[in-house]
Design a protein around this motif. Structure first.
Motif, short mmCIF file in Angstrom:
data_model
loop_
_atom_site.label_atom_id
_atom_site.label_comp_id
_atom_site.label_asym_id
_atom_site.label_seq_id
_atom_site.Cartn_x
_atom_site.Cartn_y
_atom_site.Cartn_z
N LYS A 125 2.21 2.03 -3.40
CA LYS A 125 1.13 2.41 -4.30
C LYS A 125 0.42 3.68 -3.85
CE LYS A 125 -0.31 0.67 -7.37
NZ LYS A 125 -0.02 0.95 -8.79
N LYS A 137 0.87 -1.71 -14.04
CA LYS A 137 1.07 -0.45 -13.33
C LYS A 137 1.51 -0.65 -11.88
CE LYS A 137 -2.34 1.99 -16.17
NZ LYS A 137 -3.60 2.76 -16.17
N LEU A 138 1.84 -1.88 -11.50
CA LEU A 138 2.21 -2.17 -10.12
C LEU A 138 3.70 -1.94 -9.91
CD1 LEU A 138 0.15 -5.42 -9.44
CD2 LEU A 138 -0.43 -3.06 -8.86
N ALA A 188 -6.55 -4.71 -9.77
CA ALA A 188 -5.28 -4.07 -10.12
C ALA A 188 -4.87 -4.35 -11.57
CB ALA A 188 -4.18 -4.53 -9.18
N ASP A 189 -4.20 -3.40 -12.18
CA ASP A 189 -3.60 -3.55 -13.49
C ASP A 189 -2.13 -3.94 -13.27
OD1 ASP A 189 -2.42 -3.40 -15.95
OD2 ASP A 189 -3.16 -1.39 -16.43
N ALA A 245 -1.62 3.95 -1.38
CA ALA A 245 -2.99 3.56 -1.06
C ALA A 245 -3.22 3.70 0.44
CB ALA A 245 -3.26 2.12 -1.51
N LYS A 277 -8.46 -0.60 -5.03
CA LYS A 277 -8.01 -0.56 -6.42
C LYS A 277 -6.75 -1.38 -6.68
CE LYS A 277 -9.93 4.07 -7.16
NZ LYS A 277 -9.63 5.50 -7.41
N ILE A 278 -6.12 -1.93 -5.61
CA ILE A 278 -4.83 -2.60 -5.85
C ILE A 278 -4.85 -4.08 -5.50
CG2 ILE A 278 -3.55 -0.45 -5.54
CD1 ILE A 278 -2.65 -1.50 -2.78
N HIS A 279 -6.01 -4.66 -5.12
CA HIS A 279 -6.02 -6.11 -4.92
C HIS A 279 -6.16 -6.80 -6.27
CE1 HIS A 279 -10.40 -6.32 -5.38
NE2 HIS A 279 -10.53 -5.37 -4.45
N PHE A 282 -3.77 -9.69 -2.34
CA PHE A 282 -2.89 -8.69 -2.95
C PHE A 282 -1.63 -9.44 -3.36
CE2 PHE A 282 -5.72 -6.68 -0.03
CZ PHE A 282 -6.01 -5.42 -0.55
N ALA A 329 0.83 -1.21 0.00
CA ALA A 329 0.00 0.00 0.00
C ALA A 329 0.86 1.26 0.00
CB ALA A 329 -0.93 -0.01 1.22
N HIS A 387 2.18 -9.24 -5.64
CA HIS A 387 3.23 -8.72 -6.51
C HIS A 387 4.49 -9.49 -6.14
CE1 HIS A 387 6.23 -5.98 -8.27
NE2 HIS A 387 5.25 -5.62 -9.07
#
Length: 408
Positions: free
Chosen positions: A118, A138-139, A134-135, A120, A128-130, A175, A115, A177
């Protein structure tokens, strides 16, 4: 640079590294200073650990480098807890996160560090980031390194994804990455002796669930397409180490050699990192947790019924499911014979897993509470589409839940 008497090895590629053989506080201070060059350390401590000498030892070892301490993360990692940690990490300019405790702290550190990078810092921003929203292109990668000092066996320290619960709908979301998660895991069997028995054993069953759903995964539907020989070796080795450790520590909690078999968790994760997805025990369990069931206990409640349902409902093109379930049954059998009165020929994998839970005196049945909402949320979970027997509607989830109501 390693310490004298320290075992230091790579658990998975490219991370995390593992430190074993040195008291946790000494190892943490050494690596915080020399490996990570940290000057602003943020601690996340479990509520139970905060009342023990373990925290005093860690604080003494890290000294003035500690800039903040978060006491307690609620089970299943509510989003507000994540956001509070993320804001503190930002405001304190932390350059290292250290967790001391069980799995909820591990997930909180992962998601909060994600977070931060990002930006967040609100519920809407976190939404918007889970992984559902999420895109991936863009991570950005996480920038604050993490040291985990686990006191349970759930295994989340060894992989990137982290789960957290949106309290607005009681839905647990993931989430993910590749940069998320610990750079270093410090294992200290002596530290885990103070872990409450139920937490230790149930978290161990979470790791067992990883092994079992891994062995029965859709990755093996078409044969050796996932390198199944190597995966099987890791998962079976992990399963056997965990079964022996849990049985021994149930009856002799102070057996440190048995607690060192927590290496079985690493073997399990080595198997799962080879593209082996989980099934309905994890999918339903993720959503059962926010209803008040402990993280590890979700496996105790759901796994036997999922295995029984899979065996009962395998279709003509799913005969491989029975073969994989027999592999699980065979892996358990050596220890299952200690449970008394069981006939190998009369058992299914679900039966022997349930019997093992009984030996550990862990909960094995579900209470009737919000089953329709649980089924609805479960259908949104990433693990339901990869159950070995296809689940396409809520009625199938409800059937599994009805089985769990009367299990035990």
């Amino acid at each position: 640079m390693t310490l004298v008497e320290e075992e230091h090895f790579l658990a998975l590629d490219p991370k995390p590294w593992v430190s074993l053989g040195v008291p946790f506080a000494e190892a943490c201070a050494h690596h915080a200073s020399l490996t990570f060059r940290a000057k602003r350390v943020y601690l996340i401590i479990s509520s139970s650990i905060s009342k023990t000498p373990a925290l005093r030892s860690l604080k003494a070892a890290l000294g003035d480098n500690i800039v903040g301490i978060r006491y307690r993360i609620r089970q299943h990692v509510p989003w507000p807890d994540v956001l509070e940690v993320a804001v503190e990490l930002r405001d304190l300019d932390a350059d290292l996160i250290v967790t001391l405790g069980a799995g909820s702290l591990t997930d909180a550190a992962k998601v909060a560090s994600f977070a931060v990078v990002k930006g967040a810092f609100s519920l809407d921003a976190l939404d918007k980031i889970h992984i559902r929203n999420a895109d991936p292109s863009k991570l950005k990668p996480c920038t604050i390194p993490i040291i985990n000092i686990p006191t349970s066996l759930s295994g989340g320290e060894y992989n990137p994804p982290g789960g957290a619960t949106d309290l607005r709908n009681s839905r647990k979301t993931s989430f993910n990455h590749g940069s998320m998660g610990a750079q270093l895991v410090i294992l200290d069997p002596e530290l885990t002796v103070s872990t409450p028995e139920r937490v230790w054993l149930s978290s161990g069953m979470r790791a067992v669930d990883h092994c079992i759903e891994g062995l029965c995964s859709v990755a093996f539907r078409d044969g050796d397409t996932a390198g199944s020989g190597k995966v099987d070796r890791h998962l079976l080795k992990g399963l056997r180490l965990l079964l022996r450790s849990l049985l021994t520590t149930k009856h002799n909690p102070g057996d440190l050699e048995a607690r060192k078999r927590e290496m079985g968790v690493i073997e399990a994760m080595r198997g799962l990192t080879r593209g082996v997805p989980m099934g309905a025990s994890h999918g339903i369990g993720h959503q059962l947790g926010p209803l008040g069931v402990g993280h590890g206990e979700t496996s105790c409640v759901m796994l036997p019924s999922v295995l029984r349902w899979n065996l009962k409902n395998q279709g003509e093109g799913e005969k491989w499911v029975r073969e994989r379930l027999l592999k699980v049954l065979d892996a358990f059998w050596e220890d299952a014979t200690k449970l008394g009165g069981l006939s190998r020929e009369a058992l299914s994998a679900g039966d022997v897993v349930a019997a093992f839970f009984g030996e550990l005196e862990l909960p094995g049945s579900l209470t009737e509470d919000k089953l329709e909402a649980l089924a609805k949320n479960s259908m949104t979970d990433r693990c339901i589409p990869t159950n070995p027997v296809a689940i396409t509607e809520e009625a199938q989830i409800l059937e599994i839940l009805e089985m769990a109501l009367t299990a035990g």
